[in-house]
Design a protein around this motif. Structure first.
Motif, PDB file in Angstrom:
ATOM      1  N   TYR A  99      -2.984 -10.863   0.636  1.00 54.94           N
ATOM      2  CA  TYR A  99      -2.814 -12.182   0.028  1.00 54.94           C
ATOM      3  C   TYR A  99      -4.098 -12.669  -0.636  1.00 54.94           C
ATOM      4  CZ  TYR A  99      -1.317 -17.068  -0.451  1.00 54.94           C
ATOM      5  OH  TYR A  99      -0.993 -18.305  -0.943  1.00 54.94           O
ATOM      6  N   PRO A 100      -5.283 -12.524  -0.005  1.00 56.77           N
ATOM      7  CA  PRO A 100      -6.521 -12.878  -0.707  1.00 56.77           C
ATOM      8  C   PRO A 100      -6.715 -12.089  -2.001  1.00 56.77           C
ATOM      9  CG  PRO A 100      -6.950 -12.739   1.639  1.00 56.77           C
ATOM     10  CD  PRO A 100      -5.539 -12.250   1.427  1.00 56.77           C
ATOM     11  N   MET A 101      -6.293 -10.817  -2.024  1.00 57.05           N
ATOM     12  CA  MET A 101      -6.385 -10.032  -3.267  1.00 57.05           C
ATOM     13  C   MET A 101      -5.505 -10.666  -4.346  1.00 57.05           C
ATOM     14  SD  MET A 101      -6.442  -6.023  -2.054  1.00 57.05           S
ATOM     15  CE  MET A 101      -6.625  -5.375  -3.728  1.00 57.05           C
ATOM     16  N   ALA A 102      -4.292 -11.081  -3.961  1.00 59.13           N
ATOM     17  CA  ALA A 102      -3.386 -11.715  -4.932  1.00 59.13           C
ATOM     18  C   ALA A 102      -3.981 -13.014  -5.456  1.00 59.13           C
ATOM     19  CB  ALA A 102      -2.016 -11.967  -4.287  1.00 59.13           C
ATOM     20  N   LYS A 103      -4.623 -13.777  -4.569  1.00 58.01           N
ATOM     21  CA  LYS A 103      -5.216 -15.045  -4.982  1.00 58.01           C
ATOM     22  C   LYS A 103      -6.396 -14.829  -5.933  1.00 58.01           C
ATOM     23  CE  LYS A 103      -5.349 -18.640  -2.350  1.00 58.01           C
ATOM     24  NZ  LYS A 103      -5.640 -19.625  -1.293  1.00 58.01           N
ATOM     25  N   LYS A 104      -7.026 -13.643  -5.841  1.00 56.24           N
ATOM     26  CA  LYS A 104      -8.142 -13.339  -6.740  1.00 56.24           C
ATOM     27  C   LYS A 104      -7.664 -12.704  -8.048  1.00 56.24           C
ATOM     28  CE  LYS A 104     -10.692 -10.885  -3.887  1.00 56.24           C
ATOM     29  NZ  LYS A 104     -11.859 -10.153  -3.344  1.00 56.24           N
ATOM     30  N   GLY A 105      -6.336 -12.632  -8.233  1.00 57.27           N
ATOM     31  CA  GLY A 105      -5.814 -12.038  -9.454  1.00 57.27           C
ATOM     32  C   GLY A 105      -5.658 -10.536  -9.375  1.00 57.27           C
ATOM     33  N   GLN A 106      -5.630  -9.982  -8.135  1.00 59.64           N
ATOM     34  CA  GLN A 106      -5.526  -8.536  -7.954  1.00 59.64           C
ATOM     35  C   GLN A 106      -4.198  -8.147  -7.308  1.00 59.64           C
ATOM     36  OE1 GLN A 106      -8.969  -7.559  -5.594  1.00 59.64           O
ATOM     37  NE2 GLN A 106     -10.408  -8.015  -7.243  1.00 59.64           N
ATOM     38  N   ALA A 107      -3.138  -8.895  -7.625  1.00 58.68           N
ATOM     39  CA  ALA A 107      -1.831  -8.612  -7.012  1.00 58.68           C
ATOM     40  C   ALA A 107      -1.343  -7.217  -7.372  1.00 58.68           C
ATOM     41  CB  ALA A 107      -0.812  -9.663  -7.464  1.00 58.68           C
ATOM     42  N   GLY A 108      -1.520  -6.827  -8.627  1.00 55.41           N
ATOM     43  CA  GLY A 108      -1.075  -5.500  -9.060  1.00 55.41           C
ATOM     44  C   GLY A 108      -1.782  -4.399  -8.291  1.00 55.41           C
ATOM     45  N   GLU A 109      -3.112  -4.522  -8.161  1.00 55.52           N
ATOM     46  CA  GLU A 109      -3.877  -3.525  -7.404  1.00 55.52           C
ATOM     47  C   GLU A 109      -3.435  -3.490  -5.946  1.00 55.52           C
ATOM     48  OE1 GLU A 109      -5.201  -5.693  -9.680  1.00 55.52           O
ATOM     49  OE2 GLU A 109      -7.306  -5.190 -10.064  1.00 55.52           O
ATOM     50  N   ALA A 110      -3.203  -4.674  -5.370  1.00 56.33           N
ATOM     51  CA  ALA A 110      -2.804  -4.759  -3.958  1.00 56.33           C
ATOM     52  C   ALA A 110      -1.456  -4.080  -3.732  1.00 56.33           C
ATOM     53  CB  ALA A 110      -2.742  -6.219  -3.518  1.00 56.33           C
ATOM     54  N   LEU A 111      -0.492  -4.350  -4.590  1.00 55.90           N
ATOM     55  CA  LEU A 111       0.836  -3.741  -4.445  1.00 55.90           C
ATOM     56  C   LEU A 111       0.768  -2.230  -4.613  1.00 55.90           C
ATOM     57  CD1 LEU A 111       2.897  -6.391  -6.442  1.00 55.90           C
ATOM     58  CD2 LEU A 111       3.056  -5.968  -3.985  1.00 55.90           C
ATOM     59  N   ALA A 112      -0.067  -1.767  -5.547  1.00 59.80           N
ATOM     60  CA  ALA A 112      -0.187  -0.332  -5.796  1.00 59.80           C
ATOM     61  C   ALA A 112      -0.860   0.388  -4.631  1.00 59.80           C
ATOM     62  CB  ALA A 112      -0.960  -0.087  -7.089  1.00 59.80           C
ATOM     63  N   ILE A 113      -1.980  -0.165  -4.140  1.00 59.30           N
ATOM     64  CA  ILE A 113      -2.688   0.490  -3.032  1.00 59.30           C
ATOM     65  C   ILE A 113      -1.835   0.476  -1.772  1.00 59.30           C
ATOM     66  CG2 ILE A 113      -3.951  -1.507  -2.072  1.00 59.30           C
ATOM     67  CD1 ILE A 113      -5.539   1.893  -2.637  1.00 59.30           C
ATOM     68  N   SER A 114      -1.047  -0.593  -1.607  1.00 65.50           N
ATOM     69  CA  SER A 114      -0.139  -0.686  -0.471  1.00 65.50           C
ATOM     70  C   SER A 114       0.929   0.404  -0.532  1.00 65.50           C
ATOM     71  CB  SER A 114       0.509  -2.072  -0.466  1.00 65.50           C
ATOM     72  OG  SER A 114       1.752  -2.056   0.158  1.00 65.50           O
ATOM     73  N   ALA A 115       1.504   0.618  -1.731  1.00 69.50           N
ATOM     74  CA  ALA A 115       2.557   1.632  -1.885  1.00 69.50           C
ATOM     75  C   ALA A 115       2.014   3.030  -1.648  1.00 69.50           C
ATOM     76  CB  ALA A 115       3.177   1.531  -3.282  1.00 69.50           C
ATOM     77  N   VAL A 116       0.835   3.325  -2.208  1.00 72.06           N
ATOM     78  CA  VAL A 116       0.248   4.662  -2.050  1.00 72.06           C
ATOM     79  C   VAL A 116      -0.168   4.900  -0.596  1.00 72.06           C
ATOM     80  CG1 VAL A 116      -1.710   6.124  -2.710  1.00 72.06           C
ATOM     81  CG2 VAL A 116      -0.468   4.834  -4.457  1.00 72.06           C
ATOM     82  N   ALA A 117      -0.739   3.870   0.048  1.00 69.30           N
ATOM     83  CA  ALA A 117      -1.129   4.001   1.459  1.00 69.30           C
ATOM     84  C   ALA A 117       0.098   4.255   2.334  1.00 69.30           C
ATOM     85  CB  ALA A 117      -1.854   2.739   1.925  1.00 69.30           C
ATOM     86  N   SER A 118       1.194   3.556   2.040  1.00 64.66           N
ATOM     87  CA  SER A 118       2.435   3.766   2.796  1.00 64.66           C
ATOM     88  C   SER A 118       2.956   5.188   2.608  1.00 64.66           C
ATOM     89  CB  SER A 118       3.507   2.768   2.339  1.00 64.66           C
ATOM     90  OG  SER A 118       3.142   1.449   2.668  1.00 64.66           O
ATOM     91  N   LEU A 119       2.865   5.687   1.359  1.00 65.75           N
ATOM     92  CA  LEU A 119       3.308   7.060   1.076  1.00 65.75           C
ATOM     93  C   LEU A 119       2.486   8.066   1.872  1.00 65.75           C
ATOM     94  CD1 LEU A 119       4.791   9.287  -0.591  1.00 65.75           C
ATOM     95  CD2 LEU A 119       2.943   9.077  -2.252  1.00 65.75           C
ATOM     96  N   ILE A 120       1.156   7.948   1.803  1.00 67.55           N
ATOM     97  CA  ILE A 120       0.293   8.920   2.476  1.00 67.55           C
ATOM     98  C   ILE A 120       0.477   8.840   3.989  1.00 67.55           C
ATOM     99  CG2 ILE A 120      -2.108   9.602   2.896  1.00 67.55           C
ATOM    100  CD1 ILE A 120      -2.731   8.593   0.048  1.00 67.55           C
ATOM    101  N   GLY A 121       0.558   7.613   4.523  1.00 71.19           N
ATOM    102  CA  GLY A 121       0.795   7.450   5.960  1.00 71.19           C
ATOM    103  C   GLY A 121       2.110   8.074   6.378  1.00 71.19           C
ATOM    104  N   GLY A 122       3.154   7.862   5.575  1.00 75.23           N
ATOM    105  CA  GLY A 122       4.463   8.444   5.877  1.00 75.23           C
ATOM    106  C   GLY A 122       4.441   9.955   5.832  1.00 75.23           C
ATOM    107  N   LEU A 123       3.757  10.537   4.835  1.00 75.47           N
ATOM    108  CA  LEU A 123       3.696  12.003   4.707  1.00 75.47           C
ATOM    109  C   LEU A 123       2.888  12.620   5.851  1.00 75.47           C
ATOM    110  CD1 LEU A 123       3.215  12.501   0.849  1.00 75.47           C
ATOM    111  CD2 LEU A 123       5.324  12.508   2.191  1.00 75.47           C
TER     112      LEU A 123
END
Length: 501
Positions: A99-123
């Motif tokens: 949420y702090p990333m989104a407030k700093k205007g980094q929502a796109g980066e936050a959503l992307a890093i979250s998706a990739v981290a979830s993928l790697i953790g799942g694999l």
């Protein structure tokens, strides 16, 4: 235990059949959508869809339910990042830095890093499942009431130690959470505790109501105090839909460390994604060279728990399939469903139905790849939520919060509870009390109490709580270290800055 690669390959062939691909995509997409809605977590989604699985092939039904589960793990963080409103307990840690990333205007980066981290953790977890399913199931059996009690104490101590500079407030927050977890009928004596004569409180307060109250409602109330101020510095500048090289550099090792840890915690029956994400967040903050950046929009602070909670959702299937013991609330619902479908989870499942097990594992691999693609494609659409005027967005969040709360038990009393915890969350926010210790204490409090009492009865003395097994001793040592870690680090920093002293 050797892995029969023939069974693994046959499972892959079945998972690649068109109908199973369809179920993976459908389940993953529905899980993502449901995971974004406050209160409607994966357990609710699976429960709602159980009637659809009647008459289905048991393997396909299990594939569909699993896809809904780990899809919701992805979805829960979407609303955490964008609205500071966790979809369920395992997505709470995503609010700390997402949420702090989104407030700093980094929502796109936050959503992307979250998706990739979830993928790697799942694999990582899927590889662990293939190689370690039976050995880990045997290890999990060694966890009795005493071990579970100390695991939960360790988790609480780790999250309190995160409250750097405010450990007393963190401890008070945790104690309030433990107190709330005692509301309801005592399972061992039948005594009503803190119910105040209200029948709806006999089963306790649903922790999801508390989560929605202290996060969603409190956030809306807090933001109404500053509604005329902009959302953040660069609200409109959300153009990037991918993370930077610097963010990846900081996040890659936390992701790779948190995936295996989340998987191992997921294997322990009843531990679940909430403990996994909180514990890995705590671990990464303590390991970080810049711990002060955590809570202010650190990419690694988002990546670590996202990797862990997705890995935990895969790990939760190991006790389910090998012992017939649900590893989380969602797998408890899935257990009921698979029994109704005529399957009998347990030690013989790998021998009697290897095709079903390995089809499920391969479908998880396919599903995680699909989900990261769909989540990254949706980033541009999702960040547009931030363009919604606050006077429109906040009422929508409140409506979703009340709908999510009502669907939990269809009780009007939950509305009053929601408002009370919304006000409590607002008060904690104004007074700068950390909320995470309260939430985690509410989630694990009841189980911690029951495991404590069972271990005392089983061991016939409180003293045996400390020496019942090697696992217990290790967990006690880790608990002590986690509490004193901030003091130790502070001491050595002062020594380094003032070597003469």
């Amino acid at each position: 235990m050797g892995v029969d690669m023939t069974n693994v390959i046959e499972g892959l062939m079945v998972a690649l059949q068109p109908e199973n691909i369809l179920f993976v995509i459908l389940g993953g997409f529905l899980g993502t959508i449901v995971g974004m809605l406050p209160g409607l977590g994966p357990a609710t989604a699976v429960a709602i869809l159980i009637p659809i699985t009647f008459g289905m092939d048991p393997t396909s039904a299990l594939v569909l339910m699993a896809a809904i589960y780990y899809g919701a793990m992805y979805g829960g963080s979407r609303s955490s990042i964008l609205l500071n409103t966790p979809g369920d307990g395992s997505a709470i840690a995503a609010t700390f830095d997402g949420y702090p990333m989104a407030k700093k205007g980094q929502a796109g980066e936050a959503l992307a890093i979250s998706a990739v981290a979830s993928l790697i953790g799942g694999l990582i977890a899927i590889v662990g499942f293939v190689l370690l399913a039976k050995p880990l199931a045997s290890f999990a059996v060694q966890f009795g009431p005493t071990e579970y009690f100390w695991l939960m104490v360790f988790t609480l101590s780790a999250i309190v130690s995160l409250s750097k500079g405010a450990m007393v407030k963190g401890f008070i927050s945790m104690c309030v959470g433990l107190l709330l977890s005692t509301v309801g009928v005592d399972l061992q004596t039948g005594v009503h505790r803190f119910t105040f004569g209200i029948p709806q409180l006999t089963e306790g307060i649903d922790f999801l109501v508390i989560i929605i109250g202290v996060y969603a409602v409190a956030e809306v109330l807090y933001n109404y105090l500053t509604i005329d101020e902009p959302f953040g510095k660069d609200k409109k500048k959300v153009g990037r839909i991918w993370f930077t090289k610097e963010q990846w550099k900081k996040s890659k090792w936390p992701i790779l460390r948190s995936g295996p840890l989340g998987f191992l915690i997921g294997v322990l029956p009843g531990a679940g994604g909430s403990i996994a994400s909180m514990l890995t967040y705590s671990t990464e903050k303590q390991l970080s060279k810049n711990p002060d950046e955590f809570g202010k929009g650190a990419a690694e602070g988002l990546a670590a728990p996202e990797s862990a909670n997705n890995a935990a959702s895969v790990g939760a299937f190991i006790p389910l399939l090998t012992m017939g013991i649900p590893g989380s609330g969602t797998t408890a619902v899935i257990l009921g469903a698979v029994i109704m479908l005529g399957m009998q989870p347990g030690p013989l499942l790998f021998q009697n139905s290897p095709d079903m097990v390995w089809t499920l594992v391969n479908s998880m691999f396919i599903g995680n790849i699909f989900l990261v693609i769909i989540n990254i494609l949706l980033v541009g659409l999702l960040v547009k939520i931030l363009d919604t005027p606050p006077k429109v967005l906040y009422p929508i969040i409140l409506v979703l919060a009340f709908i999510g709360t009502y669907t939990l038990s269809y009780s009007i009393i939950d509305f009053y509870i929601l408002v009370i915890f919304g006000l409590l969350g607002l008060l904690m926010k104004v007074l700068k009390f950390p909320i995470a210790p309260l939430i985690l204490a509410v989630i694990v409090g009841s189980d911690m109490e029951q495991n404590f009492r069972m271990s005392v009865v089983a061991n016939d003395s409180i003293g045996s709580l400390f020496l019942s097994s090697n696992i217990t001793i290790v967990l006690i040592v880790l608990t002590v270290l986690s509490l004193f870690y901030p003091l130790i680090v502070s001491f050595f920093k002062k020594r380094k800055e003032n070597p003469a002293k």
